[in-house]
Design a protein around this motif. Structure first.
Motif, mmCIF file in Angstrom:
data_model
loop_
_atom_site.group_PDB
_atom_site.id
_atom_site.type_symbol
_atom_site.label_atom_id
_atom_site.label_comp_id
_atom_site.label_asym_id
_atom_site.label_seq_id
_atom_site.Cartn_x
_atom_site.Cartn_y
_atom_site.Cartn_z
ATOM 1 N N VAL A 1 -14.950 -46.656 -12.551
ATOM 2 C CA VAL A 1 -14.623 -47.896 -13.252
ATOM 3 C C VAL A 1 -15.640 -48.983 -12.888
ATOM 4 O O VAL A 1 -15.863 -49.267 -11.714
ATOM 5 C CB VAL A 1 -13.191 -48.364 -12.902
ATOM 6 C CG1 VAL A 1 -12.896 -49.715 -13.554
ATOM 7 C CG2 VAL A 1 -12.169 -47.325 -13.344
ATOM 8 N N ALA A 2 -16.226 -49.593 -13.924
ATOM 9 C CA ALA A 2 -17.184 -50.672 -13.682
ATOM 10 C C ALA A 2 -16.484 -52.009 -13.527
ATOM 11 O O ALA A 2 -16.863 -52.842 -12.702
ATOM 12 C CB ALA A 2 -18.199 -50.740 -14.824
ATOM 13 N N SER A 3 -15.446 -52.251 -14.333
ATOM 14 C CA SER A 3 -14.744 -53.528 -14.261
ATOM 15 C C SER A 3 -13.318 -53.365 -14.782
ATOM 16 O O SER A 3 -13.025 -52.461 -15.570
ATOM 17 C CB SER A 3 -15.464 -54.601 -15.082
ATOM 18 O OG SER A 3 -15.439 -54.283 -16.461
ATOM 19 N N VAL A 4 -12.448 -54.263 -14.327
ATOM 20 C CA VAL A 4 -11.060 -54.290 -14.785
ATOM 21 C C VAL A 4 -10.663 -55.742 -14.995
ATOM 22 O O VAL A 4 -10.954 -56.602 -14.174
ATOM 23 C CB VAL A 4 -10.117 -53.595 -13.785
ATOM 24 C CG1 VAL A 4 -10.239 -54.180 -12.391
ATOM 25 C CG2 VAL A 4 -8.672 -53.674 -14.276
ATOM 26 N N GLU A 5 -10.016 -56.011 -16.132
ATOM 27 C CA GLU A 5 -9.613 -57.383 -16.482
ATOM 28 C C GLU A 5 -8.187 -57.367 -17.027
ATOM 29 O O GLU A 5 -7.868 -56.593 -17.929
ATOM 30 C CB GLU A 5 -10.560 -57.942 -17.539
ATOM 31 C CG GLU A 5 -10.187 -59.331 -18.041
ATOM 32 C CD GLU A 5 -11.025 -59.763 -19.232
ATOM 33 O OE1 GLU A 5 -10.763 -60.858 -19.772
ATOM 34 O OE2 GLU A 5 -11.930 -58.988 -19.643
ATOM 35 N N LEU A 6 -7.331 -58.211 -16.469
ATOM 36 C CA LEU A 6 -5.967 -58.303 -16.962
ATOM 37 C C LEU A 6 -5.942 -59.051 -18.297
ATOM 38 O O LEU A 6 -6.661 -60.035 -18.473
ATOM 39 C CB LEU A 6 -5.082 -59.034 -15.953
ATOM 40 C CG LEU A 6 -4.959 -58.422 -14.561
ATOM 41 C CD1 LEU A 6 -3.983 -59.243 -13.720
ATOM 42 C CD2 LEU A 6 -4.504 -56.975 -14.635
#
Length: 362
Positions: free
Chosen positions: A332-337
Motif C-alpha cells: 500500500v502506497a497511501s491510505v485516506e479516510l
C-alpha cells in the motif's frame, strides 16, 4: 455499577474470579446474553476451566500458527480486489471478509454460510450486554439478542448432528467432538456453545482490529511511512492498534462477595465494570499514552483482558492483524479516510460497521 479505570485496578478484577465473576445473576439469565449464557464468557471456574481446557486445544498459538499461510493468502487475495477498486468500505469489502473467512475455515463451516454468519455476529455485537450500560431494560435489544443467539445455537445444533453422520477431520469442530480432558468429552450443548463463542471471538472484534489498523495508519501518516519502511514492525503495529482502539471498550465482572476495593465497599450483586480503553491509556503505565506509536515497547495493554477469561481468540486476532500489517507495509502506497465511520449502537463495543477509504497500490 462501579466503573474501574486504571490499569492495575482493571487487572485486579480480571485475576480474582472468586470475588469478581463472569456468571450472570439468575434474574438476568433470560435477557442479556441469550444462548451465550451456556458459553465460556458467562460461567466461572470450575465449569469454565473444563470448557477452556478443551477450547484451548484449537486456539493456542502453536495451533493457530498452522493457519499462517492460509491467512496470508486470503489477505493478499482480498487486498488485490480492494486495491483495484481504490475506494472501498474497508469493513465489508476487506476486514470482515478476512475474519469470517478464517474463522469459518478453522471451525470447518461452509463458505456458503459466510453472509448469514456475518449478519448474526453483527447483530449480537450491536445488542449484547445491554443490561450493563442501559439505565432501563430495552425489550427490543433483548429480543434481538435472544433471537439471533437462538438461531446461531440452532445452526450449530443442526450442523453438529450432520457432522456426526458424515465425520471429517482437520477443523476445530472435529477436534471438539473427539477431544477428551481428564477422561471427559464435551457434551453437544457445550460444543455448540464453545463454537458460538469462538465464532464471535474470532470474527467481530478482529474485524474491528483490522479496520482500526487502516484508520490509525490513515490518521498517523508518519507512522504509516515508518511501517512501510520496516515491515518487521507489523507485530508491534498490531499491539499499538489494540492498545489505542480496543474493540471492547470495557467488560463487566459481577461481585460475588463483600469486599473493600480501593476504599469502596462492593457488595454481592454489584457490577464492577473494567474500562479497557482507559486502562490502555493509563499514564502510570504508558509514556505519552494518547500518541499512536508503532514502535512502543513495552506495550502490556489490556485489550484482551487477563486472568481465566483472557480472550480465547487473541492468538488468531494477532495472526490476522500481523498478516494485514505486513501486506500494508509491502503493498500500500497511501491510505485516506473518506468521511466518518459508522459505529455500532453499543456502549461497550467500539465496533465500526462501515468506513469508506481510498487506497493506492505501491
Amino acid at each position: 455499577t462501579w466503573s474501574v479505570f486504571s490499569f492495575d485496578d482493571c487487572r485486579a478484577l480480571f485475576i480474582d474470579p472468586e470475588t469478581f465473576g463472569s456468571e450472570m445473576p439468575q434474574e438476568s439469565k433470560d435477557t442479556s446474553l441469550g444462548a451465550l449464557l451456556n458459553t465460556l464468557i458467562a460461567v466461572d471456574p470450575p465449569h469454565h476451566t473444563h470448557l477452556r481446557k478443551i477450547a484451548n486445544m484449537g486456539f493456542m498459538p502453536p495451533v493457530i500458527v498452522k493457519f499462517q499461510e492460509q491467512t496470508r493468502g486470503l489477505v493478499n487475495k482480498l487486498l488485490d480486489e480492494v486495491l483495484e477498486k481504490g475506494e472501498v468500505d474497508i469493513v465489508n469489502d476487506f476486514s470482515a471478509q478476512v475474519t469470517v473467512g478464517m474463522i469459518t475455515s478453522i471451525l470447518g463451516l461452509p463458505a456458503a454460510d459466510w453472509p448469514q454468519i456475518r449478519q448474526w455476529t453483527t447483530d449480537i455485537s450491536n445488542n449484547v450486554m445491554a443490561d450493563v450500560w442501559l439505565k432501563e431494560r430495552d425489550p427490543h435489544r433483548e429480543a434481538v439478542t435472544a433471537r439471533v443467539t437462538g438461531e446461531l445455537a440452532e445452526y450449530f445444533h443442526d450442523y453438529i448432528a450432520e457432522r456426526k453422520k458424515h465425520p471429517k477431520e482437520g477443523d476445530l469442530i472435529s477436534t471438539f467432538m473427539t477431544a477428551e480432558v481428564e477422561g471427559e468429552r464435551l457434551t453437544d450443548i457445550e460444543i455448540e456453545g464453545t463454537a458460538m463463542i469462538l465464532l464471535l471471538a474470532g470474527n467481530e472484534t478482529t474485524t474491528n482490529l483490522i479496520t482500526n489498523l487502516f484508520r490509525n495508519l490513515a490518521n498517523n501518516p508518519e507512522q504509516a511511512e515508518k511501517l512501510k519502511g520496516n515491515p518487521d514492525l507489523a507485530k508491534t503495529t498490531v499491539e499499538e492498534v489494540l492498545r489505542c482502539s480496543p474493540s471492547l471498550r470495557g467488560t463487566a465482572r459481577r461481585v460475588k462477595k463483600s469486599v473493600e476495593f480501593r476504599g469502596k465497599q462492593f457488595e454481592p450483586g454489584d457490577v464492577a465494570f473494567a474500562w479497557l480503553s482507559t486502562a490502555n491509556r493509563d499514564p502510570d503505565k504508558f509514556d505519552r499514552p494518547d500518541e499512536f506509536n508503532i514502535e512502543r515497547k513495552p506495550n502490556r495493554h489490556t485489550a484482551f483482558a487477563a486472568g481465566p477469561h483472557i480472550c480465547l481468540g487473541a492468538p488468531l486476532a494477532r495472526l490476522e492483524g500481523r498478516m494485514v500489517a505486513e501486506a500494508f507495509a509491502n503493498r500500500v502506497a497511501s491510505v485516506e479516510l473518506l468521511g466518518d465511520a459508522e459505529v455500532a449502537p453499543n456502549a461497550i463495543m467500539d465496533n465500526v460497521l462501515s468506513q469508506r477509504l481510498r487506497l493506492t497500490a505501491a
